[in-house]
Write an enzyme that holds these catalytic residues in place. Structure first.
Site, PDB file in Angstrom:
ATOM      1  N   ASP A  57       0.768  -1.189  -0.077  1.00  0.00           N
ATOM      2  CA  ASP A  57      -0.054   0.130  -0.091  1.00  0.00           C
ATOM      3  C   ASP A  57       0.899   1.190   0.059  1.00  0.00           C
ATOM      4  O   ASP A  57       2.031   1.325  -0.189  1.00  0.00           O
ATOM      5  CB  ASP A  57      -1.059  -0.263   1.143  1.00  0.00           C
ATOM      6  N   ARG A  58       0.192   2.233   0.120  1.00  0.00           N
ATOM      7  CA  ARG A  58       0.892   3.617  -0.066  1.00  0.00           C
ATOM      8  C   ARG A  58       1.789   4.182   1.053  1.00  0.00           C
ATOM      9  O   ARG A  58       2.488   4.867   1.255  1.00  0.00           O
ATOM     10  CB  ARG A  58       0.017   5.027  -0.275  1.00  0.00           C
TER      11      ARG A  58
END
Length: 323
Positions: A57-58
């Site tokens: 994910d980010r």
């Protein structure tokens, strides 16, 4: 230092030749899938010609490989210049194979837990961490699927159920996204079974009739000779497993079987839909043992380092230090 750092570990060295360029990138503030689309645009290939081993994910900093299918071609001049802010090229090589999901040996983590020791004296901090580390070494941690499996707003399960109910109609469009959503549905069922086992005080035990897995393997077998298998359980050679529902899945017997059948009765429609939509049944270990475990204090911040097998989540380890 960043609060969260993860590095994908290659399963073997690159071949040094072949049709695929392998770029090792450090990324921030961007998901793996978003970066894959950017890479395809920068080098002039389709999104399907970009490969990667795992979805990240980010949040935090990720170091991972991407494969770019460019048979007989060099990387375009200046391709790096248009990469998004927060993306840094760390290594470039070649290999004969596209990187596909799961093609990694594991992930190495460095995580800073800020202020978790602020209320403790220095000696108490050290003792507390030692006790938790000893507990993890002896019993492992629950091998839950992490929250990122379920989407930023936690709505992947609901969206996955919509996809299942649409059946073949729901197969149109983005197959990759559909796969993520369907996986979220059965990941949620696995987490519920694991949570139920913990509530009954059965997480640290191997049960007669469990379906077990050899450590690091996906194959499963029924625990019939309990005494000999319990010895292997204590030696961390085998682990009890939970269900990834789908067709042709091996089911446990005894108390473990009762718990799974109870969940199957509650979610009979969902499990039937998973099978109708082509999901093959599998098993996942209920417990997880981190390797290369280390810890140090910087003031009231605790810094943890550890390595996990592919498909396992750092949140399972971090949770033990935040109880």
């Amino acid at each position: 230092m960043e609060d969260f750092w993860v590095e994908e570990l290659r399963p073997k060295p690159l071949s040094g030749d072949g049709e695929h360029w392998i770029v090792r990138l450090e990324k921030r503030d961007m998901t793996t899938d978003q970066l894959a689309h950017q890479l395809a645009k920068r080098v002039g290939i389709s999104r399907g010609d970009v490969g990667y081993a795992g979805l990240k994910d980010r949040q935090g900093v990720t170091l991972q490989d991407f494969s770019l299918h460019l048979p007989g071609k060099e990387l375009p001049k200046g391709w790096q210049e248009g990469l998004p802010a927060g993306v840094v090229v760390r290594d470039i090589g070649r290999d004969r194979r596209k990187i596909k999901p799961g093609m990694l040996s594991g992930n190495a983590f460095t995580i800073r837990l800020r202020g978790c020791g602020v209320a403790l004296a220095e000696e108490e901090r050290a003792q507390s961490v030692r006790l938790i580390a000893d507990e993890i070494n002896q019993f492992g941690v629950p091998n839950f699927f992490g929250p990122q499996r379920f989407g930023r707003d936690g709505d992947n399960v609901a969206e996955g159920l919509k996809q299942l109910r649409r059946g073949r109609k729901g197969r149109r469009g983005d197959r990759h996204k559909r796969g993520i959503l369907l996986s979220a549905v059965r990941s949620d069922l696995f987490n519920r079974l694991l949570a139920a086992r913990m509530q009954e005080g059965l997480f640290k035990q191997l049960l007669p009739g469990d379906v077990a897995q050899l450590a690091g393997r996906t194959g499963a077998f029924l625990v019939e000779d309990f005494e000999s298998e319990h010895t292997r359980f204590e030696a961390k050679e085998i682990h009890p497993s939970g269900p990834l529902f789908g067709s042709h899945m091996l089911l446990p017997e005894g108390r473990a079987g009762e718990m799974e059948r109870s969940l199957m009765e509650q979610e009979s429609e969902t499990i039937e839909l998973l099978e109708k939509n082509g999901m093959k049944g599998a098993r996942r270990a209920l417990r997880l043992f981190p390797s290369d475990f280390g810890q140090q204090w910087e003031g009231s911040d605790l810094i943890l380092t550890f390595t996990l097998p592919r498909g396992c989540y750092a949140t399972s380890v971090v949770r033990e230090f935040l109880k």
